[in-house]
Design a protein around this motif. Structure first.
Motif, short mmCIF file in Angstrom:
data_model
loop_
_atom_site.label_atom_id
_atom_site.label_comp_id
_atom_site.label_asym_id
_atom_site.label_seq_id
_atom_site.Cartn_x
_atom_site.Cartn_y
_atom_site.Cartn_z
N LEU A 208 -1.02 -0.54 -11.60
CA LEU A 208 -1.57 0.81 -11.58
C LEU A 208 -1.47 1.36 -12.99
N ALA B 245 2.24 1.62 -3.63
CA ALA B 245 1.20 2.14 -4.51
C ALA B 245 0.95 3.62 -4.22
N THR C 43 -15.10 5.15 -4.47
CA THR C 43 -14.57 5.33 -5.82
C THR C 43 -15.66 5.44 -6.87
N ILE D 130 -6.24 5.04 -2.77
CA ILE D 130 -5.41 3.99 -3.38
C ILE D 130 -4.85 3.08 -2.30
N ARG D 131 -4.33 3.66 -1.25
CA ARG D 131 -3.76 2.86 -0.15
C ARG D 131 -4.82 1.96 0.48
N VAL E 110 -6.37 7.07 -12.03
CA VAL E 110 -5.52 5.89 -11.88
C VAL E 110 -6.46 4.71 -11.69
N ARG F 231 0.84 -1.20 0.00
CA ARG F 231 0.00 0.00 0.00
C ARG F 231 0.88 1.24 0.00
N VAL G 267 -9.68 5.77 -9.48
CA VAL G 267 -9.67 6.93 -8.58
C VAL G 267 -9.17 8.15 -9.37
N VAL H 296 1.40 6.72 -6.93
CA VAL H 296 0.32 7.65 -7.28
C VAL H 296 0.73 9.09 -6.96
N VAL I 138 -5.75 -0.88 -2.11
CA VAL I 138 -4.71 -1.90 -2.23
C VAL I 138 -4.73 -2.81 -1.00
N HIS J 291 -2.27 4.72 -15.21
CA HIS J 291 -2.60 6.14 -15.24
C HIS J 291 -3.27 6.42 -16.57
N VAL K 268 -6.50 0.91 -10.58
CA VAL K 268 -5.75 -0.11 -9.85
C VAL K 268 -6.44 -1.44 -10.13
#
Length: 146
Positions: free
Chosen positions: A80, A39, A121, A56-57, A87, A36, A139, A43, A60, A82, A89
């Motif tokens: 990930l 990631a 999200t 994101i954290r 992004v 996490r 996200v 990001v 993940v 972009h 995931v």
């Protein structure tokens, strides 16, 4: 799809994709924080604001926790992507069972992670593929859409 047994834990750039990163991981409860953090750093480096990094954290952590608890095989692939102002995931695991997202029992100790991730999200999904599935979420990088 990348062979999930190769280069365990090594970060690599996906072939032909400048804005994508991926890691082959053997998931364990003790390593979730490491991934996490990785990631989140990725990001942030791509311009994600504090909210994007936080979601994101959290995501993940949830996806890797589910591999540890439910997949049976700890080998997985975290990527990930972009794409414009977002992004995406995604995590591949070797279990074909599609995760259920249900309204949680608020008195239970668990069972609300995917529901919470979907609510945060608005973009959570699962795609079955030969040998397993990809679970993904998207996200925005920042509140201004950049």
């Amino acid at each position: 799809m990348t062979d999930t047994e190769s280069i365990i834990g090594r970060r690599d750039r996906l072939p032909g994709h400048r804005n994508e990163s991926g890691w082959d991981i053997t998931a364990s409860a003790g390593d979730i924080e490491r991934w996490r953090d990785e990631a989140g750093r990725t990001v942030r480096w791509r311009g994600g604001d504090a909210d994007a990094v936080s979601v994101i954290r959290l995501g993940v952590s949830e996806l890797l926790s589910n591999v540890v608890k439910h997949a049976g095989d700890p080998r997985c692939r975290l990527e990930l992507h972009h794409v414009g102002p977002t992004v995406r995931v995604r995590l591949f695991d070797h279990c074909a069972r599609v995760p259920m997202v249900t309204v949680p029992d608020w008195d239970a100790e668990g069972g609300r992670g995917l529901w919470l991730l979907r609510e945060m999200t608005g973009a959570l999904g699962c795609t079955r593929v030969p040998g397993g599935k990809w679970v993904w979420f998207a996200v925005p990088l920042g509140s201004d859409g950049s």
